[in-house]
Design a protein around this motif. Structure first.
Motif, short mmCIF file in Angstrom:
data_model
loop_
_atom_site.label_atom_id
_atom_site.label_comp_id
_atom_site.label_asym_id
_atom_site.label_seq_id
_atom_site.Cartn_x
_atom_site.Cartn_y
_atom_site.Cartn_z
N LEU A 39 0.84 -1.19 0.00
CA LEU A 39 0.00 0.00 0.00
C LEU A 39 0.88 1.25 0.00
O LEU A 39 2.05 1.18 0.39
CB LEU A 39 -0.91 -0.01 1.23
CG LEU A 39 -1.97 -1.11 1.25
CD1 LEU A 39 -2.55 -1.28 2.66
CD2 LEU A 39 -3.07 -0.81 0.26
N PRO A 40 0.36 2.41 -0.40
CA PRO A 40 1.18 3.62 -0.51
C PRO A 40 1.47 4.27 0.85
O PRO A 40 1.04 5.40 1.13
CB PRO A 40 0.35 4.53 -1.42
CG PRO A 40 -1.05 4.08 -1.23
CD PRO A 40 -0.99 2.60 -0.99
N VAL A 41 2.18 3.56 1.71
CA VAL A 41 2.48 4.05 3.05
C VAL A 41 3.44 5.24 2.99
O VAL A 41 3.28 6.22 3.72
CB VAL A 41 3.07 2.93 3.92
CG1 VAL A 41 3.48 3.46 5.29
CG2 VAL A 41 2.06 1.80 4.07
N ARG A 42 4.45 5.18 2.12
CA ARG A 42 5.38 6.30 2.00
C ARG A 42 4.64 7.57 1.61
O ARG A 42 4.92 8.66 2.12
CB ARG A 42 6.46 5.99 0.96
CG ARG A 42 7.49 7.11 0.79
CD ARG A 42 8.55 6.77 -0.22
NE ARG A 42 8.04 6.71 -1.58
CZ ARG A 42 8.69 7.20 -2.64
NH1 ARG A 42 9.86 7.79 -2.48
NH2 ARG A 42 8.18 7.10 -3.84
N GLU A 43 3.67 7.43 0.71
CA GLU A 43 2.93 8.59 0.25
C GLU A 43 2.07 9.18 1.38
O GLU A 43 1.97 10.40 1.53
CB GLU A 43 2.05 8.20 -0.94
CG GLU A 43 2.82 7.89 -2.21
CD GLU A 43 3.50 6.51 -2.21
OE1 GLU A 43 4.19 6.20 -3.18
OE2 GLU A 43 3.33 5.76 -1.23
N LEU A 44 1.46 8.31 2.17
CA LEU A 44 0.69 8.78 3.32
C LEU A 44 1.59 9.51 4.30
O LEU A 44 1.25 10.60 4.78
CB LEU A 44 0.00 7.60 4.00
CG LEU A 44 -0.80 7.90 5.28
CD1 LEU A 44 -2.01 7.00 5.38
CD2 LEU A 44 0.06 7.75 6.54
N ALA A 45 2.73 8.91 4.61
CA ALA A 45 3.64 9.50 5.59
C ALA A 45 4.13 10.86 5.11
O ALA A 45 4.12 11.85 5.85
CB ALA A 45 4.81 8.55 5.84
N ARG A 46 4.57 10.91 3.88
CA ARG A 46 5.09 12.17 3.32
C ARG A 46 4.02 13.25 3.33
O ARG A 46 4.27 14.40 3.70
CB ARG A 46 5.56 11.92 1.89
CG ARG A 46 6.05 13.15 1.16
CD ARG A 46 6.10 12.89 -0.33
NE ARG A 46 7.08 11.89 -0.68
CZ ARG A 46 6.99 11.10 -1.75
NH1 ARG A 46 5.91 11.18 -2.51
NH2 ARG A 46 7.94 10.24 -2.04
N ALA A 47 2.80 12.90 2.92
CA ALA A 47 1.74 13.90 2.81
C ALA A 47 1.31 14.43 4.16
O ALA A 47 1.05 15.64 4.32
CB ALA A 47 0.54 13.30 2.07
N THR A 48 1.21 13.55 5.17
CA THR A 48 0.76 14.03 6.47
C THR A 48 1.79 14.92 7.13
O THR A 48 1.44 15.93 7.76
CB THR A 48 0.42 12.83 7.39
OG1 THR A 48 1.54 11.95 7.51
CG2 THR A 48 -0.77 12.05 6.84
N VAL A 49 3.07 14.60 6.98
CA VAL A 49 4.11 15.49 7.50
C VAL A 49 4.12 16.80 6.71
O VAL A 49 4.31 17.88 7.28
CB VAL A 49 5.48 14.80 7.44
CG1 VAL A 49 6.62 15.79 7.73
CG2 VAL A 49 5.53 13.64 8.44
N ALA A 50 3.89 16.71 5.40
CA ALA A 50 3.88 17.92 4.57
C ALA A 50 2.80 18.90 5.00
O ALA A 50 3.04 20.10 5.12
CB ALA A 50 3.71 17.54 3.10
N VAL A 51 1.58 18.39 5.25
CA VAL A 51 0.51 19.33 5.60
C VAL A 51 0.68 19.87 7.02
O VAL A 51 0.31 21.02 7.29
CB VAL A 51 -0.89 18.70 5.42
CG1 VAL A 51 -1.15 18.41 3.95
CG2 VAL A 51 -1.09 17.46 6.27
N ALA A 52 1.25 19.08 7.93
CA ALA A 52 1.55 19.62 9.26
C ALA A 52 2.58 20.73 9.15
O ALA A 52 2.46 21.79 9.81
CB ALA A 52 2.06 18.51 10.18
N SER A 53 3.59 20.54 8.32
CA SER A 53 4.62 21.55 8.12
C SER A 53 4.05 22.79 7.44
O SER A 53 4.35 23.92 7.82
CB SER A 53 5.76 20.97 7.29
OG SER A 53 6.29 19.79 7.87
N LEU A 54 3.22 22.56 6.43
CA LEU A 54 2.63 23.68 5.69
C LEU A 54 1.69 24.48 6.58
O LEU A 54 1.66 25.72 6.52
CB LEU A 54 1.90 23.15 4.47
CG LEU A 54 1.30 24.19 3.52
CD1 LEU A 54 2.37 25.15 3.02
CD2 LEU A 54 0.62 23.49 2.35
N ALA A 55 0.92 23.81 7.42
CA ALA A 55 0.04 24.52 8.35
C ALA A 55 0.84 25.36 9.33
O ALA A 55 0.42 26.46 9.71
CB ALA A 55 -0.84 23.52 9.09
N ALA A 56 2.01 24.85 9.75
CA ALA A 56 2.87 25.63 10.63
C ALA A 56 3.40 26.87 9.91
O ALA A 56 3.46 27.96 10.48
CB ALA A 56 4.03 24.77 11.13
#
Length: 465
Positions: A39-56
């Motif tokens: 399953l696309p686990v790397r993509e999930l991980a990357r995206a969730t960290v990305a949006v947390a960083s972007l929200a910051a």
């Protein structure tokens, strides 16, 4: 860093109500092949960290009164290391305990069941539900459970253990989960919700913006991984995070060692007058309350989102659960491993002999944690413009549906080998010498590491800094 578009980040950012143009501030890079899975686990991980960083980054710009958005960098090596942070943690060279002997897959008469019994009270409820003596321990107990479950059907075990307050789920395929009433309820829900639930004052910008979340006071009423990952992230970004736990529900010190960075931890009994008065004093000056107990569990203490909003207008409430608030399992307990088993992930990741498998990380926990942090930060940003009391709701089951149904696989990457050593560091603290995974949230001008390492669970006073 290599800049490239990623649909997963865009999808998560849209669910958060963010301006799609802001995703251009994110750059990506790192080795290919991290978090390998069907399953696309790397993509999930990357995206969730990305949006947390972007929200910051978005909040940092809002607190300055606008202007250029700070740059955001997401490195797959940092993300992959952080998503298994509990495996890399060492305290004076000692690794943390992981799953207990009774937390595993078991063969039943008609299939498989997954149990979770890492905590003593969950272990006691499981053995009691199965009619096993409490005197058994170690391999003898494992053998007894193995023999007992082999005589029962998976669904019957699930319901019997749940009725006793324990944790067990029948292993299902994705198709079976889709046909299940809870699976159908999860499918109908969005990835997350972030809404205004009551009026509240405009949030004023601090004279000296500092770190993105500096000045925010966060009450952390969460346990285990997902919620604590969210509040650990808020602590990294400058928030004053105070975790509160009841004295009769102790936490694993090993679990707290991993997620206790950047926060303080206190014990408070809301069932007693003095503890309740102390909590109300904390709430009166809080900006954010994050809860991670099953839906309804905190309502008797006046901690439903609506009750909190009435007593503290302008609050941001983050509510995390395993199964969501809808459906027949809305009030049930759950953990990442159980959600993986119920929703088809364990079958998808099964071994050649058909034994159920698991993701390469507790990705539902970690991913939902970063999504929750992003939701809190986005809510605070919106309060600078329109005020209001905000509620974010997320569940591990809905994150699992996103992973299994909505995320495209991205085969891009530098192709370099991945080694976690570059993303590990050490620090001295109250517990000793701690080796830990560096934070994966990298925002220009924001802290790159936590201001404090973890201390003993419950060792701090229940008061703001």
């Amino acid at each position: 860093m290599i800049k490239r578009a990623t649909g997963a980040t865009g999808h998560a950012w849209a669910a958060l109500g963010g301006d799609p143009a802001l995703t251009a501030a994110v750059t990506y890079g790192g080795p290919g092949g991290t978090l390998p899975s069907r399953l696309p686990v790397r993509e999930l991980a990357r995206a969730t960290v990305a949006v947390a960083s972007l929200a910051a980054a978005e909040l940092a710009a809002a607190r300055r009164g606008g202007g250029r958005l700070p740059a955001v960098q997401v490195h797959d090596g940092a993300v992959a290391t952080a998503f298994v942070s509990e495996r890399h943690l060492r305290v004076d060279g000692r690794a943390a305990a992981t799953f207990a002997p009774l937390s595993r897959f078991w063969r039943t008469r008609d299939g498989w069941v997954r149990t979770h019994a890492n905590y003593p009270h969950h272990r006691a409820r499981l053995t009691e539900a199965l009619g096993l003596p409490r005197t058994d321990d170690g391999e003898a107990l494992v053998d007894r459970v193995t023999a007992e479950l082999a005589l029962r059907d998976a669904e019957e075990v699930q319901e019997t253990v749940n009725a006793a307050g324990g944790l067990a789920v029948a292993v299902r395929s994705a198709a079976e989960w889709a046909a299940h009433p809870q699976g159908a309820a999860v499918t109908r829900r969005p990835l997350l919700t972030l809404e205004r639930i009551a009026d509240g004052p405009l949030r004023t910008r601090p004279a000296d913006a500092g770190a993105p979340a500096e000045g925010l006071r966060v009450l952390d009423l969460t346990r285990v991984i997902a919620g604590p990952v969210a509040t650990r992230t808020l602590g990294l970004l400058g928030a004053d995070v105070l975790r509160l736990d009841p004295p009769n529900l102790p936490e694993s010190q090993d679990a707290h060692n991993d997620t206790g960075f950047g926060k303080r931890s206190a014990v408070l009994d809301l069932a007693h007058r003095a503890g309740r008065a102390a909590f109300e004093d904390l709430l009166a000056r809080a900006d954010v309350v994050v809860t991670g107990y099953r839906p309804g569990a905190l309502d008797r203490h006046g901690l439903s989102p609506e009750a909190l909003a009435e007593r503290r207008p302008g609050l941001v409430v983050g509510q995390l659960s395993a199964w969501g608030t809808d459906g027949p399992w809305g009030g049930r307990r759950g953990f990442d491993s159980l959600v993986q088993a119920a929703c088809g992930i364990a079958v998808t990741e099964a071994g050649p002999d058909g034994t159920p498998g698991a993701l390469p990380a507790q990705a539902l926990d970690h991913g939902t944690g970063y999504l929750l942090a992003a939701a809190v930060l986005r809510a605070v940003t919106e309060q600078h413009a329109t005020g209001g009391t905000r509620l974010a709701r997320l569940s591990l089951a809905r994150t699992a549906h996103w992973l299994t149904h909505d995320l495209p696989r991205d085969e891009s990457g530098s192709g370099g080998a991945y080694a976690p050593d570059a993303w590990l560091t050490e620090a001295d603290g109250p517990l000793g010498r701690v080796r830990y995974a560096r934070p994966p949230v990298h925002v220009e001008g924001a802290p790159r590491d936590w201001a404090r390492p973890p201390a003993g669970w419950g060792s701090d006073a229940p008061e703001w800094r």
